[in-house]
Write a protein that holds these residues in place. Structure first.
Motif, short mmCIF file in Angstrom:
data_model
loop_
_atom_site.label_atom_id
_atom_site.label_comp_id
_atom_site.label_asym_id
_atom_site.label_seq_id
_atom_site.Cartn_x
_atom_site.Cartn_y
_atom_site.Cartn_z
N GLN A 195 0.81 -1.22 0.00
CA GLN A 195 0.00 0.00 0.00
C GLN A 195 0.85 1.27 0.00
O GLN A 195 0.55 2.24 -0.71
CB GLN A 195 -0.95 -0.02 1.20
CG GLN A 195 -1.95 1.11 1.22
CD GLN A 195 -2.88 1.01 2.42
OE1 GLN A 195 -2.72 0.14 3.29
NE2 GLN A 195 -3.86 1.90 2.49
N LEU A 196 1.91 1.31 0.80
CA LEU A 196 2.76 2.50 0.88
C LEU A 196 3.68 2.62 -0.33
O LEU A 196 4.15 3.72 -0.64
CB LEU A 196 3.60 2.46 2.16
CG LEU A 196 2.84 2.39 3.48
CD1 LEU A 196 3.82 2.30 4.65
CD2 LEU A 196 1.93 3.59 3.65
N LEU A 197 3.95 1.51 -0.98
CA LEU A 197 4.89 1.50 -2.11
C LEU A 197 4.24 2.00 -3.40
O LEU A 197 4.90 2.66 -4.21
CB LEU A 197 5.42 0.08 -2.31
CG LEU A 197 6.49 -0.12 -3.38
CD1 LEU A 197 7.78 0.60 -3.00
CD2 LEU A 197 6.75 -1.61 -3.61
N ILE A 198 2.97 1.71 -3.59
CA ILE A 198 2.31 2.00 -4.87
C ILE A 198 2.47 3.45 -5.31
O ILE A 198 2.89 3.71 -6.44
CB ILE A 198 0.82 1.59 -4.81
CG1 ILE A 198 0.69 0.08 -4.72
CG2 ILE A 198 0.07 2.10 -6.05
CD1 ILE A 198 -0.73 -0.41 -4.46
N PRO A 199 2.14 4.45 -4.47
CA PRO A 199 2.26 5.84 -4.94
C PRO A 199 3.69 6.27 -5.24
O PRO A 199 3.89 7.25 -5.95
CB PRO A 199 1.66 6.66 -3.80
CG PRO A 199 1.75 5.79 -2.60
CD PRO A 199 1.59 4.39 -3.10
N MET A 235 6.77 -2.37 3.50
CA MET A 235 6.15 -1.76 4.66
C MET A 235 7.16 -1.01 5.51
O MET A 235 6.83 -0.01 6.14
CB MET A 235 5.45 -2.82 5.51
CG MET A 235 4.33 -3.55 4.80
SD MET A 235 3.62 -4.91 5.77
CE MET A 235 2.66 -4.02 7.00
N GLU A 236 8.40 -1.50 5.55
CA GLU A 236 9.42 -0.93 6.43
C GLU A 236 10.18 0.22 5.77
O GLU A 236 10.42 1.25 6.40
CB GLU A 236 10.41 -2.01 6.83
CG GLU A 236 9.81 -3.17 7.59
CD GLU A 236 10.82 -4.30 7.75
OE1 GLU A 236 11.62 -4.22 8.69
OE2 GLU A 236 10.81 -5.24 6.92
N GLU A 237 10.61 0.01 4.52
CA GLU A 237 11.44 0.99 3.82
C GLU A 237 10.94 1.16 2.38
O GLU A 237 11.65 0.86 1.42
CB GLU A 237 12.90 0.54 3.83
CG GLU A 237 13.53 0.44 5.19
CD GLU A 237 13.72 1.79 5.86
OE1 GLU A 237 13.69 2.81 5.15
OE2 GLU A 237 13.90 1.81 7.10
N PRO A 238 9.70 1.65 2.21
CA PRO A 238 9.15 1.73 0.84
C PRO A 238 9.96 2.65 -0.08
O PRO A 238 10.08 2.36 -1.28
CB PRO A 238 7.73 2.26 1.06
CG PRO A 238 7.75 2.89 2.43
CD PRO A 238 8.74 2.11 3.22
N GLU A 239 10.53 3.74 0.46
CA GLU A 239 11.30 4.65 -0.39
C GLU A 239 12.56 3.96 -0.93
O GLU A 239 12.89 4.09 -2.11
CB GLU A 239 11.69 5.92 0.38
CG GLU A 239 10.53 6.82 0.74
CD GLU A 239 9.84 6.40 2.03
OE1 GLU A 239 10.31 5.42 2.67
OE2 GLU A 239 8.84 7.03 2.41
N LEU A 240 13.26 3.23 -0.07
CA LEU A 240 14.46 2.50 -0.52
C LEU A 240 14.10 1.47 -1.57
O LEU A 240 14.80 1.33 -2.59
CB LEU A 240 15.13 1.81 0.67
CG LEU A 240 16.04 2.64 1.57
CD1 LEU A 240 16.61 1.75 2.67
CD2 LEU A 240 17.15 3.28 0.78
N LEU A 241 13.04 0.73 -1.34
CA LEU A 241 12.64 -0.31 -2.28
C LEU A 241 12.22 0.30 -3.61
O LEU A 241 12.60 -0.20 -4.68
CB LEU A 241 11.50 -1.14 -1.69
CG LEU A 241 10.94 -2.24 -2.59
CD1 LEU A 241 12.03 -3.20 -3.04
CD2 LEU A 241 9.83 -3.01 -1.85
#
Length: 377
Positions: free
Chosen positions: A117-121, A360-366
């Motif tokens: 969910q946090l990664l999509i945008p 979920m933990e590091e969406p920006e890094l991923l």
């Protein structure tokens, strides 16, 4: 496969009676008698401690708002489609960029599409994002039959991408989702433009079990590997149950919300907080993951995937001709030695941050690592 090609628009709409029943069951939990000396909520040495579990259950009952989370999830475009008699739930968020690359995200257990969910945008400027839920998980329920193993699921996911209109696409996966990602590349190398796999140091627990032991380890490296494997061995009780006796635990996971909470929350705690880094998974997002398992009764059906994949001759596969990237979170120097001894992978990233659930933990890094890899190919 006997199926139609229909993609049916889908919205999550859990009946209010089910929400009320969940709260009522939580309020009437039959708790274990406390064991003297087991009053530290941070002591997971024997499993999830009762004080930690009770506090989390209380928040799930009185502080957590399912309707708000349901509305947030319904902001995502969702479909269901039937393949070989099995219903599949699909999230499909198209980019406004006409040159965006289709990207299929794959999760494992005890994750769900909520995991991303946090990664999509963070991805939709460059990718058309697709999340296909494996059979028996989330809203890809109920199971239509036995036999939904890794290879059969892989074929179904390729068909889903066809139905969405994507001839070629990139794939990412963690946990058993990485197995689906790898199998997609092996079975459809003409369609998969790149494979991105997320791992953490827990993968070292499978060295000598699933993956070969690296050669030429020093005494210090051997000791480090033994320490990680000893910790991993204590974590594998659920795995043996899922692989060989899923029906035994299934009744508890379907009938007791606190039983389901303990079974899943322990893994999120131990795999995102191993003592040398702070936990960063949002508590309400975790409870949304668990709520999806509860409302769909997929705590019981999702673990059948382990049994099917353990009892099949069609196991893990990788395609050497498809560009592949690895991102190791909460990394350890031995991960690459064990997983990629030839040192042939061009895109390998080691991160001290994160853990087993990087989206979920590091969406920006991923997101940045995914973007960098796909741009490079």
């Amino acid at each position: 496969m006997n199926h139609t090609d229909t993609l049916i628009p889908f919205r999550i709409d859990i009946p209010e009676a089910d929400v009320v029943e969940l709260r009522d069951r939580l309020a009437h939990t039959r708790w274990p008698v406390p064991v003297p000396g087991r009053d530290d909520p941070a002591d997971f040495s024997r499993g999830i401690p009762l004080p930690y579990l009770a506090e989390l259950a209380e928040h799930w009952r009185d502080g957590y708002d399912w309707r708000t989370r349901e509305a947030e999830l319904n902001a995502l475009t969702q479909f269901t489609t039937v393949i070989d008699g099995q219903t599949f739930h699909v999230v499909h968020v198209r980019s406004e960029n006409p040159d965006a690359v289709p990207l299929l995200l794959n999760h494992g257990w005890p994750g769900s599409f909520v995991e991303y969910q946090l990664l999509i945008p963070l991805l939709t400027s460059d990718f058309h994002v697709v999340i296909a839920t494996p059979p028996g998980f989330g809203f890809s329920t109920p199971l239509s039959s036995t036999g939904w193993d890794l290879a059969r699921t892989t074929d179904a996911f390729a068909e889903i991408m066809t139905r969405l209109g994507y001839a070629r696409f990139a794939v990412h996966g963690t946990d058993i989702g990485s197995g689906i990602a790898g199998n997609l590349a092996a079975a459809h190398p003409d369609r998969v433009i790149g494979v991105h796999l997320g791992v953490d140091r827990a993968v070292l627990g499978l060295v000598g079990v699933v993956f070969p032991r690296p050669e030429g380890l020093s005494d210090d490296e051997t000791a480090q590997l033994a320490a990680v494997q000893a910790a991993s061995a204590a974590e594998r009780g659920y795995l043996e149950m899922h692989n060989h006796r899923p029906d035994t635990i299934a009744a508890s996971l379907a009938d007791s919300p606190v039983g389901l909470l303990a079974w899943i929350a322990e893994k999120f705690k131990t795999r995102t907080d191993d003592g040398h880094r702070p936990p960063v998974v949002d508590r309400d997002q975790l409870l949304t993951v668990i709520s999806v398992y509860w409302f769909t009764r997929s705590g019981a059906s999702s673990i059948q995937f382990y049994y099917e994949s353990e009892h099949t001759t069609r196991g893990l596969a990788m395609a050497s001709e498809v560009p592949t990237a690895w991102a190791a979170f909460d990394s350890h120097p031995l991960i690459r030695r064990a997983m990629e001894p030839a040192n042939a992978i061009g895109h390998w990233s080691d991160f001290t941050e994160g853990g087993h659930f990087p989206a979920m933990e590091e969406p920006e890094l991923l997101a940045e690592d995914l973007r960098g890899f796909v741009t490079s190919i």
